[in-house]
Write a protein that holds these residues in place. Sequence first.
Motif, PDB file in Angstrom:
ATOM      1  N   PRO A  79       0.812  -1.228   0.000  1.00  0.00           N
ATOM      2  CA  PRO A  79       0.000   0.000   0.000  1.00  0.00           C
ATOM      3  C   PRO A  79       0.849   1.284   0.000  1.00  0.00           C
ATOM      4  O   PRO A  79       0.405   2.329  -0.482  1.00  0.00           O
ATOM      5  N   GLY A  80       2.077   1.206   0.497  1.00  0.00           N
ATOM      6  CA  GLY A  80       2.954   2.372   0.504  1.00  0.00           C
ATOM      7  C   GLY A  80       3.384   2.809  -0.882  1.00  0.00           C
ATOM      8  O   GLY A  80       3.901   3.916  -1.054  1.00  0.00           O
ATOM      9  N   LEU A  81       3.172   1.957  -1.885  1.00  0.00           N
ATOM     10  CA  LEU A  81       3.556   2.273  -3.257  1.00  0.00           C
ATOM     11  C   LEU A  81       2.438   2.924  -4.053  1.00  0.00           C
ATOM     12  O   LEU A  81       2.660   3.332  -5.185  1.00  0.00           O
ATOM     13  N   ARG A  82       1.254   3.017  -3.474  1.00  0.00           N
ATOM     14  CA  ARG A  82       0.157   3.673  -4.178  1.00  0.00           C
ATOM     15  C   ARG A  82       0.479   5.146  -4.350  1.00  0.00           C
ATOM     16  O   ARG A  82       1.047   5.782  -3.461  1.00  0.00           O
ATOM     17  N   ALA A  83       0.104   5.712  -5.476  1.00  0.00           N
ATOM     18  CA  ALA A  83       0.422   7.107  -5.769  1.00  0.00           C
ATOM     19  C   ALA A  83      -0.095   8.042  -4.685  1.00  0.00           C
ATOM     20  O   ALA A  83       0.599   8.973  -4.271  1.00  0.00           O
ATOM     21  N   SER A  84      -1.294   7.795  -4.172  1.00  0.00           N
ATOM     22  CA  SER A  84      -1.849   8.665  -3.133  1.00  0.00           C
ATOM     23  C   SER A  84      -1.028   8.567  -1.850  1.00  0.00           C
ATOM     24  O   SER A  84      -0.802   9.560  -1.166  1.00  0.00           O
ATOM     25  N   LYS A  85      -0.561   7.369  -1.514  1.00  0.00           N
ATOM     26  CA  LYS A  85       0.246   7.175  -0.309  1.00  0.00           C
ATOM     27  C   LYS A  85       1.605   7.858  -0.464  1.00  0.00           C
ATOM     28  O   LYS A  85       2.106   8.469   0.479  1.00  0.00           O
TER      29      LYS A  85
END
Length: 102
Positions: A79-85
Amino acid sequence: MPQIIDTPVQEVDGPNGERLTKDNLPPRDTSRRVARRKAEVVAAVNGGLLSVPEACERYALSLEELVSWQRAVDRDGMPGLRASKVQQNRNKHERANRRVPA
């Protein structure tokens, strides 16, 4: 004294537990870098399937970009790789760096 044989890694565990080989990594010409594909590249590098220079060349990444993906995975997992994150973390670190010590 036993002889150590350096055998190249043929497969590694992917971010979702699947087996990754060089043949089933994301294509070189991938245009959308979604979190899962980034995590697969990080897993390949961390597991020794790809070297850092090989991954950077294969996916046209800067060393800084690859390292930022590795940090994001270490900190927050896929999840840390999501653009929003990534944007949230960037804003958090920028705010922290602007604070002036008392």
